[in-house]
Write an enzyme that holds these catalytic residues in place. Structure first.
Site, PDB file in Angstrom:
ATOM      1  N   ASP A  13       0.804  -1.240   0.000  1.00 33.09           N
ATOM      2  CA  ASP A  13       0.000   0.000   0.000  1.00 33.09           C
ATOM      3  C   ASP A  13       0.829   1.278   0.000  1.00 33.09           C
ATOM      4  O   ASP A  13       0.321   2.332   0.377  1.00 33.09           O
ATOM      5  CB  ASP A  13      -0.948   0.043   1.219  1.00 33.09           C
ATOM      6  CG  ASP A  13      -2.242  -0.696   0.944  1.00 33.09           C
ATOM      7  OD1 ASP A  13      -2.517  -1.000  -0.233  1.00 33.09           O
ATOM      8  OD2 ASP A  13      -2.976  -0.967   1.905  1.00 33.09           O
ATOM      9  N   GLY A  15       2.130   2.499  -2.747  1.00 30.26           N
ATOM     10  CA  GLY A  15       1.905   3.178  -4.030  1.00 30.26           C
ATOM     11  C   GLY A  15       2.669   2.577  -5.208  1.00 30.26           C
ATOM     12  O   GLY A  15       2.882   3.252  -6.211  1.00 30.26           O
ATOM     13  N   TYR A  18       0.306   2.726  -8.176  1.00 33.45           N
ATOM     14  CA  TYR A  18       0.102   4.127  -8.571  1.00 33.45           C
ATOM     15  C   TYR A  18       1.329   4.645  -9.323  1.00 33.45           C
ATOM     16  O   TYR A  18       1.218   5.253 -10.385  1.00 33.45           O
ATOM     17  CB  TYR A  18      -0.157   4.952  -7.307  1.00 33.45           C
ATOM     18  CG  TYR A  18      -0.666   6.350  -7.552  1.00 33.45           C
ATOM     19  CD1 TYR A  18      -2.032   6.616  -7.609  1.00 33.45           C
ATOM     20  CD2 TYR A  18       0.215   7.417  -7.702  1.00 33.45           C
ATOM     21  CE1 TYR A  18      -2.499   7.902  -7.825  1.00 33.45           C
ATOM     22  CE2 TYR A  18      -0.240   8.706  -7.914  1.00 33.45           C
ATOM     23  CZ  TYR A  18      -1.602   8.947  -7.967  1.00 33.45           C
ATOM     24  OH  TYR A  18      -2.062  10.222  -8.181  1.00 33.45           O
ATOM     25  N   LYS A  38       2.934  -8.088 -13.975  1.00 28.36           N
ATOM     26  CA  LYS A  38       2.940  -8.414 -12.543  1.00 28.36           C
ATOM     27  C   LYS A  38       2.867  -9.931 -12.456  1.00 28.36           C
ATOM     28  O   LYS A  38       1.950 -10.553 -13.000  1.00 28.36           O
ATOM     29  CB  LYS A  38       1.733  -7.744 -11.863  1.00 28.36           C
ATOM     30  CG  LYS A  38       1.583  -8.109 -10.400  1.00 28.36           C
ATOM     31  CD  LYS A  38       1.347  -6.905  -9.526  1.00 28.36           C
ATOM     32  CE  LYS A  38       1.082  -7.319  -8.087  1.00 28.36           C
ATOM     33  NZ  LYS A  38       1.357  -6.241  -7.119  1.00 28.36           N
ATOM     34  N   SER A  42      -2.180 -10.723  -4.933  1.00 23.77           N
ATOM     35  CA  SER A  42      -3.145 -11.348  -4.022  1.00 23.77           C
ATOM     36  C   SER A  42      -4.121 -10.275  -3.549  1.00 23.77           C
ATOM     37  O   SER A  42      -3.864  -9.073  -3.704  1.00 23.77           O
ATOM     38  CB  SER A  42      -2.436 -12.050  -2.859  1.00 23.77           C
ATOM     39  OG  SER A  42      -1.554 -11.190  -2.221  1.00 23.77           O
ATOM     40  N   GLY A 113       6.321  -5.394  -8.174  1.00 23.54           N
ATOM     41  CA  GLY A 113       6.483  -6.402  -7.134  1.00 23.54           C
ATOM     42  C   GLY A 113       5.217  -6.516  -6.304  1.00 23.54           C
ATOM     43  O   GLY A 113       4.191  -5.887  -6.592  1.00 23.54           O
ATOM     44  N   ASN A 176       6.614   8.619  -2.586  1.00 22.81           N
ATOM     45  CA  ASN A 176       5.201   8.766  -2.942  1.00 22.81           C
ATOM     46  C   ASN A 176       4.415   9.398  -1.801  1.00 22.81           C
ATOM     47  O   ASN A 176       4.794   9.283  -0.639  1.00 22.81           O
ATOM     48  CB  ASN A 176       4.600   7.398  -3.294  1.00 22.81           C
ATOM     49  CG  ASN A 176       3.198   7.530  -3.852  1.00 22.81           C
ATOM     50  OD1 ASN A 176       2.871   8.523  -4.512  1.00 22.81           O
ATOM     51  ND2 ASN A 176       2.360   6.551  -3.595  1.00 22.81           N
TER      52      ASN A 176
END
Ligand SMILES: Nc1ncnc2c1ncn2[C@@H]1O[C@H](COP(=O)(O)OP(=O)(O)O)[C@@H](O)[C@H]1O
Ligand SMILES: [Mg+2]
Length: 222
Positions: A13, A15, A18, A38, A42, A113, A176
């Site tokens: 989470d 980013g 993004y 990718k 999951s 990743g 980010n």
């Protein structure tokens, strides 16, 4: 031979998805034919809810679904645990042939990743694979996506130190959700001094452009 760049994060989470989309947008704006890959996602109950679908849409790539993503698990667990519960564990041969296919289609490939650098990918009697193994299979340099808020020096530096110890080349950081505060400005300085790696870009909340020229972005790919 296609050129690629692995987008690693200091955690979940932060980013990566993004920033991957912004990298692709910059390349495509400069006329570089750029695709995305990718290996494992999951927490995606459908393809439409995956990182790959987001990037494909946000950067207007129009890449076929079968090139974008190899393994999708519905449950939001680490891939190794999701695979134990849902079956279909990662196979190296599958990742390598998917990589060949996406490289045949695109000269520049951004690879995202999952989780942080020691994210377990497949842990069973046959294999003990982590994100580091996936990166090594493709032989690509990485950028590390990191926040710059409280606590981020530690995660950023440990990620860089671990990747160095694992002989995985890192081009630098992309910060980010950057807020140009006294603390975040200093955190960016500390991260660079500790790791000897450059902060390549600082991306603010809702920023729609990576803030680098297409040529500069392309120069990170190898
Ligand atoms: N710079 C940003 N501005 C606005 N929202 C962001 C930004 N970076 C990430 N997000 C949002 O935060 C959430 C997590 O980002 P994501 O890219 O999915 O992280 P990761 O791929 O590392 O798990 C998503 O909802 C994403 O849209
Ligand atoms: Mg993601």
């Amino acid at each position: 031979m296609s050129k690629g760049l692995y987008v690693v994060g200091t955690g979940t989470d932060v980013g990566k998805t993004y920033i991957s989309a912004l990298l692709l947008k910059a390349l495509r704006r400069g006329g570089y034919d750029a695709g995305y890959y990718k290996a494992v996602v999951s927490g995606a109950p459908s393809f439409a809810e995956s990182d790959a679908a987001y990037v494909n849409g946000a950067a207007a790539v129009g890449e076929p679904q079968e090139l974008l993503l190899s393994y999708r698990y519905a449950q939001a667990y680490s891939p190794h645990l999701a695979a134990r519960l849902e079956g279909n564990p990662v196979e190296k041969s599958e990742v390598l042939s998917a990589w060949q296919a996406v490289c045949t289609a695109y000269p520049y490939v951004t690879v995202e990743g999952c989780g942080g650098i020691v994210c377990p990918i497949r842990i069973d009697a046959a294999h003990r694979w982590y994100l580091t193994d996936l990166i090594r299979w493709l032989g690509l340099p990485s950028v590390i996506v990191s926040p710059a808020g409280l606590g981020s020096i530690n995660a950023a530096a440990l990620t860089a130190f671990y990747m160095k110890a694992q002989n995985l080349p890192v081009k630098g950081f992309i910060v980010n959700n950057y807020k140009d505060t006294l603390m975040e400005r200093d955190n960016v300085v500390q991260i660079q001094e500790l790791t000897n790696l450059p902060v390549l870009a600082c991306v603010s909340p809702n920023q729609s452009d990576i803030g680098l020229s297409p040529e500069r972005v392309a120069s990170l790919y190898a």
